[in-house]
Every structure is written in C-alpha cells, then in structure tokens.
Design a protein around this motif. Structure first.
Motif, PDB file in Angstrom:
ATOM      1  N   VAL A  56      60.352   4.871  47.323  1.00 36.86           N
ATOM      2  CA  VAL A  56      59.585   5.356  46.183  1.00 36.86           C
ATOM      3  C   VAL A  56      59.514   6.874  46.315  1.00 36.86           C
ATOM      4  O   VAL A  56      59.405   7.406  47.422  1.00 36.86           O
ATOM      5  N   SER A  57      59.616   7.583  45.183  1.00 35.25           N
ATOM      6  CA  SER A  57      59.619   9.038  45.266  1.00 35.25           C
ATOM      7  C   SER A  57      58.910   9.665  44.074  1.00 35.25           C
ATOM      8  O   SER A  57      58.651   9.010  43.069  1.00 35.25           O
ATOM      9  N   ILE A  58      58.594  10.941  44.254  1.00 38.93           N
ATOM     10  CA  ILE A  58      58.167  11.788  43.153  1.00 38.93           C
ATOM     11  C   ILE A  58      59.169  12.936  43.096  1.00 38.93           C
ATOM     12  O   ILE A  58      59.729  13.336  44.118  1.00 38.93           O
ATOM     13  N   SER A  59      59.423  13.433  41.898  1.00 38.06           N
ATOM     14  CA  SER A  59      60.473  14.447  41.761  1.00 38.06           C
ATOM     15  C   SER A  59      60.075  15.546  40.798  1.00 38.06           C
ATOM     16  O   SER A  59      59.127  15.420  40.030  1.00 38.06           O
ATOM     17  N   LYS A  60      60.838  16.622  40.885  1.00 39.81           N
ATOM     18  CA  LYS A  60      60.682  17.738  39.961  1.00 39.81           C
ATOM     19  C   LYS A  60      62.057  18.315  39.668  1.00 39.81           C
ATOM     20  O   LYS A  60      62.985  18.202  40.472  1.00 39.81           O
ATOM     21  N   LYS A  61      62.180  18.897  38.484  1.00 37.95           N
ATOM     22  CA  LYS A  61      63.423  19.551  38.080  1.00 37.95           C
ATOM     23  C   LYS A  61      63.513  20.908  38.760  1.00 37.95           C
ATOM     24  O   LYS A  61      62.510  21.608  38.904  1.00 37.95           O
ATOM     25  N   LEU A  62      64.721  21.272  39.142  1.00 35.09           N
ATOM     26  CA  LEU A  62      64.959  22.599  39.687  1.00 35.09           C
ATOM     27  C   LEU A  62      65.022  23.606  38.543  1.00 35.09           C
ATOM     28  O   LEU A  62      65.574  23.308  37.478  1.00 35.09           O
ATOM     29  N   LYS A  63      64.465  24.792  38.762  1.00 32.30           N
ATOM     30  CA  LYS A  63      64.536  25.848  37.748  1.00 32.30           C
ATOM     31  C   LYS A  63      65.940  26.427  37.696  1.00 32.30           C
ATOM     32  O   LYS A  63      66.425  26.818  36.637  1.00 32.30           O
ATOM     33  N   THR A  64      66.576  26.491  38.845  1.00 35.02           N
ATOM     34  CA  THR A  64      67.955  26.961  38.964  1.00 35.02           C
ATOM     35  C   THR A  64      68.713  25.924  39.771  1.00 35.02           C
ATOM     36  O   THR A  64      68.237  25.501  40.820  1.00 35.02           O
ATOM     37  N   HIS A  65      69.860  25.504  39.298  1.00 36.47           N
ATOM     38  CA  HIS A  65      70.663  24.555  40.072  1.00 36.47           C
ATOM     39  C   HIS A  65      70.967  25.147  41.445  1.00 36.47           C
ATOM     40  O   HIS A  65      71.300  26.323  41.558  1.00 36.47           O
ATOM     41  N   TYR A  66      70.848  24.336  42.464  1.00 40.50           N
ATOM     42  CA  TYR A  66      71.040  24.851  43.824  1.00 40.50           C
ATOM     43  C   TYR A  66      72.440  25.416  44.031  1.00 40.50           C
ATOM     44  O   TYR A  66      72.641  26.353  44.794  1.00 40.50           O
ATOM     45  N   TRP A  67      73.418  24.911  43.326  1.00 44.92           N
ATOM     46  CA  TRP A  67      74.780  25.407  43.497  1.00 44.92           C
ATOM     47  C   TRP A  67      74.986  26.773  42.828  1.00 44.92           C
ATOM     48  O   TRP A  67      75.999  27.413  43.042  1.00 44.92           O
ATOM     49  N   HIS A  68      73.995  27.231  42.067  1.00 42.78           N
ATOM     50  CA  HIS A  68      74.038  28.570  41.476  1.00 42.78           C
ATOM     51  C   HIS A  68      73.259  29.581  42.302  1.00 42.78           C
ATOM     52  O   HIS A  68      73.264  30.769  41.972  1.00 42.78           O
ATOM     53  N   MET A  69      72.582  29.128  43.342  1.00 46.69           N
ATOM     54  CA  MET A  69      71.794  30.022  44.193  1.00 46.69           C
ATOM     55  C   MET A  69      72.694  30.662  45.237  1.00 46.69           C
ATOM     56  O   MET A  69      73.579  30.003  45.788  1.00 46.69           O
ATOM     57  N   ASP A  70      72.429  31.943  45.517  1.00 48.85           N
ATOM     58  CA  ASP A  70      73.150  32.554  46.631  1.00 48.85           C
ATOM     59  C   ASP A  70      72.551  32.012  47.933  1.00 48.85           C
ATOM     60  O   ASP A  70      71.524  31.331  47.924  1.00 48.85           O
ATOM     61  N   PHE A  71      73.188  32.295  49.041  1.00 49.74           N
ATOM     62  CA  PHE A  71      72.783  31.728  50.329  1.00 49.74           C
ATOM     63  C   PHE A  71      71.324  32.015  50.654  1.00 49.74           C
ATOM     64  O   PHE A  71      70.586  31.115  51.058  1.00 49.74           O
ATOM     65  N   ASP A  72      70.885  33.266  50.469  1.00 50.03           N
ATOM     66  CA  ASP A  72      69.506  33.623  50.810  1.00 50.03           C
ATOM     67  C   ASP A  72      68.500  32.889  49.930  1.00 50.03           C
ATOM     68  O   ASP A  72      67.476  32.405  50.413  1.00 50.03           O
ATOM     69  N   LYS A  73      68.784  32.789  48.647  1.00 50.62           N
ATOM     70  CA  LYS A  73      67.884  32.084  47.721  1.00 50.62           C
ATOM     71  C   LYS A  73      67.839  30.586  48.040  1.00 50.62           C
ATOM     72  O   LYS A  73      66.770  29.974  48.016  1.00 50.62           O
ATOM     73  N   LEU A  74      68.987  30.001  48.354  1.00 44.09           N
ATOM     74  CA  LEU A  74      69.034  28.584  48.710  1.00 44.09           C
ATOM     75  C   LEU A  74      68.258  28.329  50.001  1.00 44.09           C
ATOM     76  O   LEU A  74      67.496  27.370  50.101  1.00 44.09           O
ATOM     77  N   THR A  75      68.434  29.201  50.975  1.00 48.11           N
ATOM     78  CA  THR A  75      67.710  29.077  52.241  1.00 48.11           C
ATOM     79  C   THR A  75      66.204  29.167  52.010  1.00 48.11           C
ATOM     80  O   THR A  75      65.430  28.359  52.540  1.00 48.11           O
ATOM     81  N   GLU A  76      65.783  30.119  51.185  1.00 49.98           N
ATOM     82  CA  GLU A  76      64.364  30.270  50.851  1.00 49.98           C
ATOM     83  C   GLU A  76      63.834  29.025  50.142  1.00 49.98           C
ATOM     84  O   GLU A  76      62.741  28.536  50.452  1.00 49.98           O
ATOM     85  N   PHE A  77      64.624  28.508  49.209  1.00 48.75           N
ATOM     86  CA  PHE A  77      64.240  27.289  48.487  1.00 48.75           C
ATOM     87  C   PHE A  77      64.067  26.113  49.443  1.00 48.75           C
ATOM     88  O   PHE A  77      63.077  25.386  49.370  1.00 48.75           O
ATOM     89  N   ILE A  78      65.008  25.919  50.347  1.00 50.93           N
ATOM     90  CA  ILE A  78      64.939  24.801  51.293  1.00 50.93           C
ATOM     91  C   ILE A  78      63.705  24.926  52.183  1.00 50.93           C
ATOM     92  O   ILE A  78      62.966  23.957  52.378  1.00 50.93           O
TER      93      ILE A  78
END
Length: 100
Positions: free
Chosen positions: A57-79
């Motif tokens: 069972v889960s709860i979810s949210k939409k990403l504001k920016t697709h993770y594949w469009h994030m640069d490495f630093d932004k993706l790391t910060e998001f994670i």
C-alpha cells in the motif's frame, strides 16, 4: 520503501518477506492508518494507492520536474529530500500504528 515510478514518487508499506506469495488481505488493518497519513502529511503525498493483489500500500505525489530532466546535483538533492520525507512518514505511520 520509497519508489520513483514514472512521474510519481511513492512512499510504500510493503511486506518484505515472501512478497511474491503475499496477499492484499495481510494489510487490511493498516490501510486506515495509511489513509490518515495521506491526509495529515505535509510533504505532498496526496494519493492513496490501495493494494490490488499483493501486500503493498502506498501514498504518492507527482513530481514537479521529471527526474530524468534533473541534472545530477538536483537529482541528488531530490533523493536526499525524499529520504528525509520518508523518515518523517515512517515515524508518523509507526505512531499511528502503535496508538491504534
């Protein structure tokens, strides 16, 4: 568990052992607590995803920016941010379960 799936991020409660043989009925008693968590969290998880067949069972949210469009630093910060959110949600879910 945290999961990125398409353009969603999910916080999930999953039966780890014997998942492939699990049954959604195993989680019937926890779904109301996950629904409360969905309503009361302040980190953006708004959709409840009830189990279809397995103990998940889960709860979810939409990403504001697709993770594949994030640069490495932004993706790391998001994670790192979602790991921190996951800890908040885990603590709250444990509180809901144990106060039941």
């Amino acid at each position: 568990m945290l999961q990125i799936q398409g353009d969603n991020v999910k916080f999930a409660f999953v039966i780890r052992d014997n998942y492939s043989q699990s049954n959604k009925q195993w989680l019937v008693d926890i779904i109301p607590q996950v629904e409360i968590l969905r309503k009361e969290n302040n980190v953006g998880y708004i959709k409840l995803n009830k189990p279809k067949s397995k103990a998940y069972v889960s709860i979810s949210k939409k990403l504001k920016t697709h993770y594949w469009h994030m640069d490495f630093d932004k993706l790391t910060e998001f994670i790192h941010s979602e790991i921190a959110n996951g800890q908040i949600l885990t603590d709250k879910l444990l509180e809901l379960i144990t106060s039941k």
